[in-house]
Design an enzyme around this catalytic site. Structure first.
Site, PDB file in Angstrom:
ATOM      1  N   THR A  90       1.335  -0.710   6.474  1.00  0.00           N
ATOM      2  CA  THR A  90       1.292  -1.561   5.289  1.00  0.00           C
ATOM      3  C   THR A  90       1.537  -2.991   5.748  1.00  0.00           C
ATOM      4  OG1 THR A  90       2.238  -1.923   3.084  1.00  0.00           O
ATOM      5  CG2 THR A  90       3.747  -1.159   4.782  1.00  0.00           C
ATOM      6  N   ASP A 126      -6.915  -3.001   6.086  1.00  0.00           N
ATOM      7  CA  ASP A 126      -6.777  -1.906   7.055  1.00  0.00           C
ATOM      8  C   ASP A 126      -6.741  -0.529   6.393  1.00  0.00           C
ATOM      9  OD1 ASP A 126      -4.304  -2.781   5.872  1.00  0.00           O
ATOM     10  OD2 ASP A 126      -3.283  -1.353   7.184  1.00  0.00           O
ATOM     11  N   THR A 146       0.852  -1.186   0.000  1.00  0.00           N
ATOM     12  CA  THR A 146       0.000   0.000   0.000  1.00  0.00           C
ATOM     13  C   THR A 146       0.882   1.229   0.000  1.00  0.00           C
ATOM     14  OG1 THR A 146      -1.607  -1.177   1.328  1.00  0.00           O
ATOM     15  CG2 THR A 146      -1.599   1.230   1.547  1.00  0.00           C
ATOM     16  N   GLY A 203      -3.351  -6.558   6.472  1.00  0.00           N
ATOM     17  CA  GLY A 203      -4.327  -5.630   7.027  1.00  0.00           C
ATOM     18  C   GLY A 203      -5.073  -6.173   8.224  1.00  0.00           C
TER      19      GLY A 203
HETATM   20  N1  ASP Z   1      -2.468  -3.391   4.108  1.00  0.00           N
HETATM   21  C1  ASP Z   1      -2.900  -3.815   2.794  1.00  0.00           C
HETATM   22  C2  ASP Z   1      -4.113  -4.699   2.956  1.00  0.00           C
HETATM   23  O1  ASP Z   1      -4.159  -5.500   3.858  1.00  0.00           O
HETATM   24  C3  ASP Z   1      -1.861  -4.529   2.017  1.00  0.00           C
HETATM   25  C4  ASP Z   1      -0.451  -3.992   2.119  1.00  0.00           C
HETATM   26  O2  ASP Z   1      -0.215  -2.902   2.510  1.00  0.00           O
HETATM   27  O3  ASP Z   1       0.470  -4.713   1.836  1.00  0.00           O
HETATM   28  O4  ASP Z   1      -4.985  -4.626   2.129  1.00  0.00           O
END
Ligand code: ASP
Length: 340
Positions: free
Chosen positions: A251, A231, A200, A254
């Protein structure tokens, strides 16, 4: 009288100028002249470098942090080479690209969209939810309807490259999302075309007026269940700003960030006196403490910026990078600190 003297003198005349007028005046001034604030923008992962550069165009002209972060994260949203954000993102397991995003300003205003399909700039829809509605969050079809009613064009976000990756994935259809793949060798073993399957952009900025803003946008985990929300669009989990203290963004997996209300936790730890890095570390350790077995195999990274412009990060696993941009530097910091 030169501008600096004028400003010094005008500061003495505060009662004669309304707060609003002072604010308007400050907006037009070159950075550092009035507040001695050093604007800064930081964001997650390598694509943060290009995003920071665009955010900096706003900050360096005395613009607001909230405008800077919106502009900054639109850059990876539009870049179809980045398969984890915006247009060109990996689809869910049924082939739909669905986006999650949120934004928050120094006054505690925030907006968010989740499971939004067909619109590249999810962050700008989130901004519009913040600016134009009494709500914080719109999801799915309702979010798309709102976006279309406000002038956003529907687009096909599934690029041939991401479609190909999805079709490869369909051959085995292993649902368990594999998220700790910053290590490219590890990724290569599991995903077609050596691609990574998450990441993200979370961005935090401090502007010349001394105000903080943050944005977070993603297509979430590759080949996720339809309707899964991570998240990133959840205020307090993927992003949190408290203008008295600082901001944080997350990141990684989530689900673990949501369970621990990660970004809010980081900000609260800074409020209690931790440095940005210490706060991020403690939040990561909380995740490990609660689920040590799960934590071994996943990635979670936090990034934080305090009111003084100090920043720091911490991640569960190696490989987490973040980009920093201010008047002095445009750096990418890799493998900062990690627990495993
Ligand atoms: N946090 C993001 C999610 O869970 C994915 C990521 O940041 O890698 O959708």
């Amino acid at each position: 009288m030169d501008r600096r003297k004028f400003l010094k003198n005008s500061a003495l005349l505060v009662p004669a100028i309304s707060a609003g007028e002072i604010y308007e005046l400050r907006k037009t001034l070159p950075i550092r002249d009035v507040f001695n604030v050093h604007p800064i923008v930081i964001s997650t992962w390598d694509f943060g470098i290009a995003a920071n550069k665009d955010a900096w165009q706003v900050l360096s002209h005395g613009g607001l942090a909230i405008d800077a972060v919106e502009k900054g994260v639109r850059t990876p949203e539009a870049d179809i080479r980045i398969q984890t954000i915006g247009k060109g993102g990996f689809p869910d397991r049924d082939g739909h690209v669905s986006l999650d995003a949120c934004i928050m300003d120094h006054l505690g205003n925030c907006g968010s969209v989740a499971a939004l399909e067909g619109i590249t700039h999810a962050i700008s829809v989130a901004r519009m939810v913040m600016d134009k509605t009494p709500h914080v969050m719109l999801v799915g079809e309702g979010a798309q309807q709102f976006a279309r009613e406000n002038g956003f064009e529907l687009e096909n976000l599934l690029t041939p490259e991401s479609e190909k990756a999805w079709k490869e994935w369909l051959k085995e259809k292993k649902y368990k999302p594999i998220i700790n793949i910053e290590n490219k060798t590890f990724a290569a073993e599991r995903l077609p075309g050596n691609q990574y399957n998450h990441d993200t952009i979370g961005m935090l900025a401090l502007d010349a007026h001394g105000n903080l803003g943050g944005a977070c946008t993603t297509s979430g985990m590759a080949f996720k269940m339809r309707g899964r929300v991570g998240d990133s669009p959840i205020i307090g989990a993927g992003l949190y700003i408290d203008n008295e203290v600082g901001g944080a963004t997350a990141t990684g997996v989530g689900e673990e960030v949501i369970r621990n209300v990660g970004s809010f936790l980081v900000v609260e730890l800074m409020r209690q006196g931790r440095s940005p890095e210490e706060a991020c570390r403690e939040a990561v350790e909380r995740i490990i403490h609660k689920k040590p077995e799960t934590a071994k195999d996943i990635q979670v990274g936090f990034l934080a910026l305090n009111k003084k412009g100090e920043y720091g990060a911490y991640a569960l696993q190696k490989g987490f990078s973040y980009a920093v941009c201010n008047t002095e530097k445009q750096d990418l910091l890799i493998n900062g600190k990690c627990v495993y």
